[in-house]
Write a protein that holds these residues in place. Structure first.
Motif, PDB file in Angstrom:
ATOM      1  N   LEU A 400      16.244  -5.729  10.615  1.00 52.17           N
ATOM      2  CA  LEU A 400      15.322  -4.711  10.109  1.00 52.17           C
ATOM      3  C   LEU A 400      15.881  -3.851   8.980  1.00 52.17           C
ATOM      4  O   LEU A 400      15.120  -3.254   8.227  1.00 52.17           O
ATOM      5  N   SER A 401      17.213  -3.765   8.870  1.00 53.48           N
ATOM      6  CA  SER A 401      17.782  -2.796   7.923  1.00 53.48           C
ATOM      7  C   SER A 401      17.361  -3.053   6.476  1.00 53.48           C
ATOM      8  O   SER A 401      17.052  -2.121   5.738  1.00 53.48           O
ATOM      9  N   LYS A 402      17.356  -4.324   6.069  1.00 52.77           N
ATOM     10  CA  LYS A 402      17.033  -4.604   4.665  1.00 52.77           C
ATOM     11  C   LYS A 402      15.583  -4.259   4.367  1.00 52.77           C
ATOM     12  O   LYS A 402      15.274  -3.652   3.333  1.00 52.77           O
ATOM     13  N   THR A 403      14.685  -4.612   5.279  1.00 53.07           N
ATOM     14  CA  THR A 403      13.274  -4.275   5.086  1.00 53.07           C
ATOM     15  C   THR A 403      13.085  -2.765   5.076  1.00 53.07           C
ATOM     16  O   THR A 403      12.409  -2.216   4.192  1.00 53.07           O
ATOM     17  N   LEU A 404      13.698  -2.081   6.044  1.00 45.69           N
ATOM     18  CA  LEU A 404      13.562  -0.627   6.086  1.00 45.69           C
ATOM     19  C   LEU A 404      14.187   0.016   4.854  1.00 45.69           C
ATOM     20  O   LEU A 404      13.623   0.956   4.284  1.00 45.69           O
ATOM     21  N   GLY A 405      15.339  -0.503   4.411  1.00 51.52           N
ATOM     22  CA  GLY A 405      15.973   0.044   3.220  1.00 51.52           C
ATOM     23  C   GLY A 405      15.068  -0.054   2.003  1.00 51.52           C
ATOM     24  O   GLY A 405      14.976   0.889   1.200  1.00 51.52           O
ATOM     25  N   GLU A 406      14.375  -1.181   1.861  1.00 51.62           N
ATOM     26  CA  GLU A 406      13.478  -1.345   0.715  1.00 51.62           C
ATOM     27  C   GLU A 406      12.254  -0.457   0.852  1.00 51.62           C
ATOM     28  O   GLU A 406      11.735   0.060  -0.146  1.00 51.62           O
ATOM     29  N   LEU A 407      11.768  -0.275   2.093  1.00 52.83           N
ATOM     30  CA  LEU A 407      10.641   0.634   2.299  1.00 52.83           C
ATOM     31  C   LEU A 407      11.043   2.061   1.940  1.00 52.83           C
ATOM     32  O   LEU A 407      10.261   2.807   1.336  1.00 52.83           O
ATOM     33  N   LEU A 408      12.260   2.442   2.308  1.00 51.61           N
ATOM     34  CA  LEU A 408      12.746   3.784   1.957  1.00 51.61           C
ATOM     35  C   LEU A 408      12.865   3.948   0.451  1.00 51.61           C
ATOM     36  O   LEU A 408      12.489   4.990  -0.104  1.00 51.61           O
ATOM     37  N   ASN A 409      13.363   2.921  -0.221  1.00 48.97           N
ATOM     38  CA  ASN A 409      13.573   3.015  -1.670  1.00 48.97           C
ATOM     39  C   ASN A 409      12.274   3.066  -2.451  1.00 48.97           C
ATOM     40  O   ASN A 409      12.174   3.767  -3.465  1.00 48.97           O
ATOM     41  N   ARG A 410      11.278   2.350  -1.979  1.00 47.28           N
ATOM     42  CA  ARG A 410      10.038   2.276  -2.763  1.00 47.28           C
ATOM     43  C   ARG A 410       8.947   3.198  -2.227  1.00 47.28           C
ATOM     44  O   ARG A 410       7.841   3.243  -2.769  1.00 47.28           O
ATOM     45  N   GLY A 411       9.266   3.932  -1.146  1.00 43.31           N
ATOM     46  CA  GLY A 411       8.287   4.859  -0.595  1.00 43.31           C
ATOM     47  C   GLY A 411       7.194   4.192   0.194  1.00 43.31           C
ATOM     48  O   GLY A 411       6.043   4.639   0.177  1.00 43.31           O
ATOM     49  N   GLY A 412       7.514   3.109   0.897  1.00 39.49           N
ATOM     50  CA  GLY A 412       6.515   2.402   1.691  1.00 39.49           C
ATOM     51  C   GLY A 412       6.203   3.098   2.998  1.00 39.49           C
ATOM     52  O   GLY A 412       6.697   4.195   3.283  1.00 39.49           O
ATOM     53  N   SER A 413       5.377   2.444   3.808  1.00 37.06           N
ATOM     54  CA  SER A 413       4.954   3.015   5.083  1.00 37.06           C
ATOM     55  C   SER A 413       6.036   2.786   6.139  1.00 37.06           C
ATOM     56  O   SER A 413       6.552   1.678   6.283  1.00 37.06           O
ATOM     57  N   PHE A 414       6.354   3.850   6.896  1.00 35.64           N
ATOM     58  CA  PHE A 414       7.417   3.770   7.895  1.00 35.64           C
ATOM     59  C   PHE A 414       6.885   3.731   9.333  1.00 35.64           C
ATOM     60  O   PHE A 414       7.675   3.641  10.276  1.00 35.64           O
ATOM     61  N   GLU A 415       5.572   3.835   9.525  1.00 38.00           N
ATOM     62  CA  GLU A 415       5.037   4.057  10.867  1.00 38.00           C
ATOM     63  C   GLU A 415       5.411   2.960  11.856  1.00 38.00           C
ATOM     64  O   GLU A 415       5.729   3.234  13.016  1.00 38.00           O
ATOM     65  N   ARG A 416       5.397   1.717  11.407  1.00 33.25           N
ATOM     66  CA  ARG A 416       5.638   0.625  12.348  1.00 33.25           C
ATOM     67  C   ARG A 416       7.127   0.551  12.731  1.00 33.25           C
ATOM     68  O   ARG A 416       7.469   0.395  13.908  1.00 33.25           O
ATOM     69  N   VAL A 417       8.021   0.674  11.759  1.00 38.67           N
ATOM     70  CA  VAL A 417       9.446   0.674  12.086  1.00 38.67           C
ATOM     71  C   VAL A 417       9.807   1.915  12.895  1.00 38.67           C
ATOM     72  O   VAL A 417      10.623   1.849  13.828  1.00 38.67           O
ATOM     73  N   ALA A 418       9.193   3.042  12.581  1.00 37.89           N
ATOM     74  CA  ALA A 418       9.457   4.272  13.339  1.00 37.89           C
ATOM     75  C   ALA A 418       9.066   4.099  14.801  1.00 37.89           C
ATOM     76  O   ALA A 418       9.776   4.567  15.699  1.00 37.89           O
ATOM     77  N   LEU A 419       7.950   3.414  15.054  1.00 38.05           N
ATOM     78  CA  LEU A 419       7.538   3.174  16.441  1.00 38.05           C
ATOM     79  C   LEU A 419       8.532   2.272  17.157  1.00 38.05           C
ATOM     80  O   LEU A 419       8.857   2.490  18.327  1.00 38.05           O
ATOM     81  N   CYS A 420       9.040   1.278  16.463  1.00 37.99           N
ATOM     82  CA  CYS A 420      10.055   0.399  17.050  1.00 37.99           C
ATOM     83  C   CYS A 420      11.291   1.211  17.445  1.00 37.99           C
ATOM     84  O   CYS A 420      11.803   1.071  18.564  1.00 37.99           O
ATOM     85  N   LEU A 421      11.751   2.090  16.549  1.00 36.87           N
ATOM     86  CA  LEU A 421      12.960   2.866  16.826  1.00 36.87           C
ATOM     87  C   LEU A 421      12.715   3.924  17.900  1.00 36.87           C
ATOM     88  O   LEU A 421      13.597   4.191  18.737  1.00 36.87           O
TER      89      LEU A 421
END
Length: 505
Positions: A400-421
């Motif tokens: 998940l880190s690479k996908t989350l890292g790219e979401l953080l960099n480009r300002g994507g949606s975090f809701e689904r990864v946040a629910l996982c964590l």
């Protein structure tokens, strides 16, 4: 896996070399003379996945003429009564075991695998393991030692020399405990006797797993003897590979079920889905079986397959497991009957992952997405969510880190990864939202991590060492989404949280 005999009906055949001719015709048995097979592969980490995957491909090779040099000797590194009992159970059946494959329509295919010739329990007989690794017949040493077993620092990607097992092996080369201790000592023995090296073939779910294995082996060797490390770099190959097959845990109920289907009293049966894939770089310094003739894909773009599988399939497994456990589910296909879970997984794949993953040439990511859901929905597999969830501290950063890292960099949606964590945070405390206990197995958490988990810090899970490089607790935007998601999970429950996460942009 149970190492105890299942209670079999009176007609059951006790599995051994001498009883193969008595097995029912509906079960396929080895179509070659096992007495002529010599060990050419040593596999470290003899679990269900290896026996349902690599060993099956080797079995198919052994059925072809001229492949007798590719039998397998298994090695188990773990100590304790259960580990010794497993080795004894495998050897009591002359290495034979049944593999039952379940199709989504409920049909089954059963065969006896004969590729595993012997199972060595390393703590009991380290000298036998070293002798087999150093034997000139050994051409490939394959590994399934888990994602966290390569002992690399998550932030620096460097081999951790201070790990106690590593320190023991550096001081006691003839009595090692780790895979790297065994591999490097055996290579030192081969070098000393004028032999060449072998191929180290990682079959673990890691991006660039061959490069990771090279880093671990060469780093260990360099700490022991820089000249030996140079020799290894010149004489040992480390091909990258991508492996894929669901092979769930096998408890007493599963043993009884498959033994009833086969009519065989098998102490160590394996089950798996019908689907299987293996993509490997064709870089075998000492030769290999005829893998290309039995469905193995030999390609130069393995890393693109690894990226696709890791960031779509494996990531979906992790995204599924923790929220589904919070819902009260324990079996994968049962969880997929909850529409909110399916929608959440599809939203993760379609909105978060696929837009930033470049698939291999000729592979449709949309079809791959559909295949993921169909495989998870297979009711015949009965895969356990806890099997997937356990060791999350090692697996979550990888998938998940690479996908989350790219979401953080480009300002994507975090809701689904946040629910996982947020769900992972609950899992680490050993219970679902209803208070039902969960068996948590997280061997790679540090003492500092465990102290964090026991604290009242609402962002403890974000500060765990596996996620340290992302600095999630310092990202105000992500923290706001995480706090909102964690509060919703607590106050509204898992299903409502899944629905809202799926609907987020």
């Amino acid at each position: 896996m149970s190492a105890n005999p299942a209670s079999a009906n009176a007609a059951s055949v006790t599995l051994s070399e001498g009883t193969l001719s008595s097995i029912s015709g509906r079960v396929k048995t080895p179509q070659y003379d096992r007495a002529k097979v010599q060990p050419g592969i040593v596999h470290i980490g003899v679990g269900n996945f290896f026996r349902a995957h690599e060993a099956l491909y080797v079995e198919k090779c052994l059925e072809m003429e001229g492949q007798e040099a590719w039998g397998i000797v298994g090695v188990g590194l773990g100590d304790g009564p259960d580990k010794r009992a497993k080795a004894d159970a495998v050897n009591s059946q002359n290495g034979l075991y049944t593999l039952t494959e379940f199709s989504p329509d409920g049909s089954t295919s059963i065969r006896v695998i004969g590729a595993l010739l012997e199972f060595l329990h390393a703590p009991a007989s380290p000298e036998l393991v070293l002798a087999q690794l150093a034997n000139a017949t050994t051409k490939i040493v394959s590994l399934t030692i888990t994602e966290g077993g390569y002992n690399l620092d998550e932030a620096t990607k460097e081999f951790v020399l201070s790990e106690p097992g590593v320190q023991h092996d550096l001081a006691n080369p003839k009595n090692p405990k780790t895979a790297f201790g065994y591999i490097v000592e055996s290579l030192a023995m081969r070098r000393g006797s004028g032999m060449g090296g072998f191929t180290v073939l990682s079959c673990d779910n890691l991006r660039s797993n061959g490069k990771v294995a090279r880093t671990a082996v060469v780093s260990f060797a360099r700490a022991r003897d820089p000249e030996l490390a140079q020799w290894i770099e010149a004489n040992v190959s480390f091909p990258n590979s991508m492996v894929d097959r669901i092979a769930p845990s096998v408890g007493s109920a599963e043993v009884a079920k498959v033994n009833a289907l086969s009519g065989i009293d098998d102490r160590t049966p394996v089950i798996g889905e019908e689907f299987s894939q293996w993509v490997v770089e064709d870089d075998f310094v000492a030769g290999r079986p005829a893998f290309e003739k039995v469905g193995v894909e030999l390609r130069d773009d393995v890393e693109s397959f690894e990226a696709m599988k890791g960031r779509l399939l494996n990531a979906s497994h992790m995204m599924l497991s923790y929220p589904a456990l919070m819902c009260g589910f324990r079996i994968v296909d049962e969880a997929l009957r909850e529409r909110a879970i399916v929608d959440y997984l599809l939203a993760f794949l379609e909105k978060d992952a696929i837009p930033i993953v470049e698939g291999p040439v000729g592979v449709s990511l949309d079809e791959y997405k559909k295949n993921i859901i169909a495989r998870f929905e297979n009711p015949a597999i009965g895969d356990q969510l806890l099997r997937i969830a356990n060791n999350g501290a090692a697996k979550l950063p990888i998938f998940l880190s690479k996908t989350l890292g790219e979401l953080l960099n480009r300002g994507g949606s975090f809701e689904r990864v946040a629910l996982c964590l947020a769900s992972f945070n609950h899992y680490l405390r050993g219970a679902d939202l209803n208070g039902a206990p969960l068996s948590v197995d997280e061997p790679y958490l540090t003492e500092g991590d465990r102290t964090l988990i026991g604290s009242n810090d609402p962002h403890a899970v974000l500060k765990l060492s596996p996620f340290e490089s992302l600095r999630l607790w310092e990202n105000d935007t992500f923290v706001a989404v995480f706090d909102r998601t964690a509060a919703r999970l607590k106050n509204e429950g898992a299903v409502s949280s899944l629905k809202q996460a799926a609907e987020a942009a």
